[in-house]
Design an enzyme around this catalytic site. Structure first.
Site, PDB file in Angstrom:
ATOM      1  N   HIS A 163       9.981  -8.729  -2.357  1.00 33.57           N
ATOM      2  CA  HIS A 163      10.727  -7.711  -1.481  1.00 33.57           C
ATOM      3  C   HIS A 163      11.887  -7.294  -2.312  1.00 33.57           C
ATOM      4  O   HIS A 163      12.491  -6.151  -2.178  1.00 33.57           O
ATOM      5  CB  HIS A 163      11.147  -8.232  -0.261  1.00 33.57           C
ATOM      6  N   ASP A 395      -5.996   7.363  -2.282  1.00 32.88           N
ATOM      7  CA  ASP A 395      -7.176   7.547  -2.618  1.00 32.88           C
ATOM      8  C   ASP A 395      -7.422   7.432  -4.195  1.00 32.88           C
ATOM      9  O   ASP A 395      -7.127   8.192  -4.875  1.00 32.88           O
ATOM     10  CB  ASP A 395      -7.525   8.996  -2.168  1.00 32.88           C
TER      11      ASP A 395
END
Length: 451
Positions: A163, A395
């Site tokens: 993180h 995508d």
């Protein structure tokens, strides 16, 4: 069964060394567990096409993407015995570990919404490499990637990150860039769309109104990269259609006509929170009526007027840049007949009075670490992700992702993931990881409350 076909390391094209000091926003996450996510894509593909065509293309596009995201290929350099501060550092030769695998697991079951054994998803999550010692420092990898083929059905792209590298906005930005570059086999499209808003890594854009960076010394480093197995949990997905969300909004407004900011986020998170709390009572958890129930939610600080950073942080800043809000109620209020409306009112007021108030947002950030200790032992819930980031929209040339799973929620008690629903526009998809009995009780409250 999942079989590893290849492990490799992908480096960016040759580039100059880059060192970035950890900001206050980064430091507070240095002890946190890795964030682990999975994207499942429906893309019928043979082993031959996968190995000979898709994988080489993914490697090439990843290298090109790292050219624009050098810190991702680097490491966290954590000093062991000095007052030196931790930094993110990229040097020549640094790389991102990539695992290629093939699985015979049931793809359709994995991408379903029903309760599924949480342990099985770790077959598709990459292991973060262990930290190594280097001249009085710990060298901590920042990200790991894994691509798994389900022959004839689809592909899973798994990624885990420290993180301290960045928040959801940053990591999603990196994944969207990789997807675009892979889809078009070059970075022209990515540069055309993002030419004026390429990621900014320069920490000098964080112009604090106080000396907060000097307040925090060393925060313990969390080195463990092991999986939390067995989880003793199941994972389920719950859909709120636009009709459901409007129904919840109308209910709140009918009871609280003067309440502002009754958004989809407010009613969705408040509804899930109250269903979760009620499910605890349903399975016999003993909680006093006066005990606190706390809901934490993140808020992106980029581009937002606030009390800590002036001018506001650029929207394309890469790193951590999170504030947030907190709703705190007594248990008896949440489980009461008006629990959902009270929760929604509390969350909406917190957004209005803190998150959207430039004089209050990020105010007192220097006390965050000490304040977190005061919530130890309380019943809490958080949120992972946001519909705003729309990670399933990545995508790679295979269409949008069929399913997002935030696997790292298994280590939290408890958290929900939220993303846009792939169905009708305006709907939201909520993911949960709970013990089986708790999930069954939650599902009953969730369904019945929408009737």
């Amino acid at each position: 069964m999942t079989t590893v076909l290849e492990t490799c390391c992908i480096s960016p094209p040759p580039a100059d060394e880059l060192t970035l000091p950890l900001s206050f926003f980064d430091i507070i996450w240095i002890h946190f567990h890795p964030i682990r996510r999975l994207l499942f894509y429906e893309h019928p593909c043979s082993n031959t096409e996968f190995v000979q065509t898709l994988v080489p293309k993914l490697k090439q596009s990843l290298s090109l993407t790292l050219k624009h995201y050098l810190p991702v290929a680097g490491n966290l350099l954590y000093p062991l015995n000095s007052d030196e501060k931790a930094v993110l550092r990229y040097v020549a030769g640094d790389s991102v570990p990539l695992t290629i695998a093939e699985s015979t697991n049931d793809f359709d079951e994995l991408v379903g919404n029903q309760a599924r054994d949480a342990d099985q998803f770790y077959d598709f999550v990459p292991h973060m490499p262990p930290a190594i010692d280097e001249s009085g420092h710990k060298l901590v990898p920042l990200i790991a990637l894994k691509v798994t083929l389900f022959p004839g059905r689809g592909i899973c792209l798994g990624f885990a990150n420290n993180h301290a590298l960045g928040d959801a906005s940053s990591i999603v930005g990196f994944m969207l860039a990789w997807a675009s570059i892979n889809k078009f086999a070059r970075d022209d499209e990515f540069l055309t769309r993002n030419g004026k808003s390429l990621p900014i890594f320069d920490r000098s854009v964080l112009q604090y109104t106080n000396k907060i960076d000097s307040i925090f010394g060393k925060i313990p480093l969390k080195e463990s990269s092991s999986f939390p197995l067995p989880t003793n949990r199941v994972r389920s997905t719950f859909i709120l259609t636009q009709t459901d969300i409007n129904k919840l909004k109308d209910l709140v407004i009918s009871k609280k006509p003067n309440l502002h900011h009754v958004s989809s986020f407010v009613v969705t998170t408040s509804y899930v929170w109250t269903c979760l709390v009620k499910s605890g009572d349903a399975i016999g958890e003993e909680v006093g009526g006066d005990e606190s129930e706390v809901f934490f939610f993140p808020a992106d600080a980029r581009g937002r007027l606030n009390a800590l950073v002036n001018p506001p942080v650029p929207l394309n800043y890469f790193g951590n840049c999170l504030g947030g809000g907190m709703a705190k109620l007594e248990h008896k209020e949440v489980v009461g007949e008006e629990g959902f409306v009270i929760a929604a009112e509390t969350v909406a007021e917190e957004i209005k009075n803190r998150v959207n108030n430039k004089d209050e947002f990020l105010k007192g950030a220097e006390n965050w670490m000490s304040l977190m200790g005061t919530f130890a032992g309380m019943k809490t819930m958080g949120v992972s992700g946001s519909p705003k980031f729309d990670l399933p929209n990545a995508d790679f040339g295979w269409g949008k992702a069929r399913k997002l799973e935030v696997v790292s929620m298994d280590e939290e008690k408890y958290s929900m993931s939220i993303c846009k629903w792939r169905g009708i526009e305006g709907g939201l998809e909520v993911g949960l990881s709970l013990p089986k009995q708790r999930m069954e009780a939650f599902a009953a409250f969730f369904r019945n409350g929408l009737k």
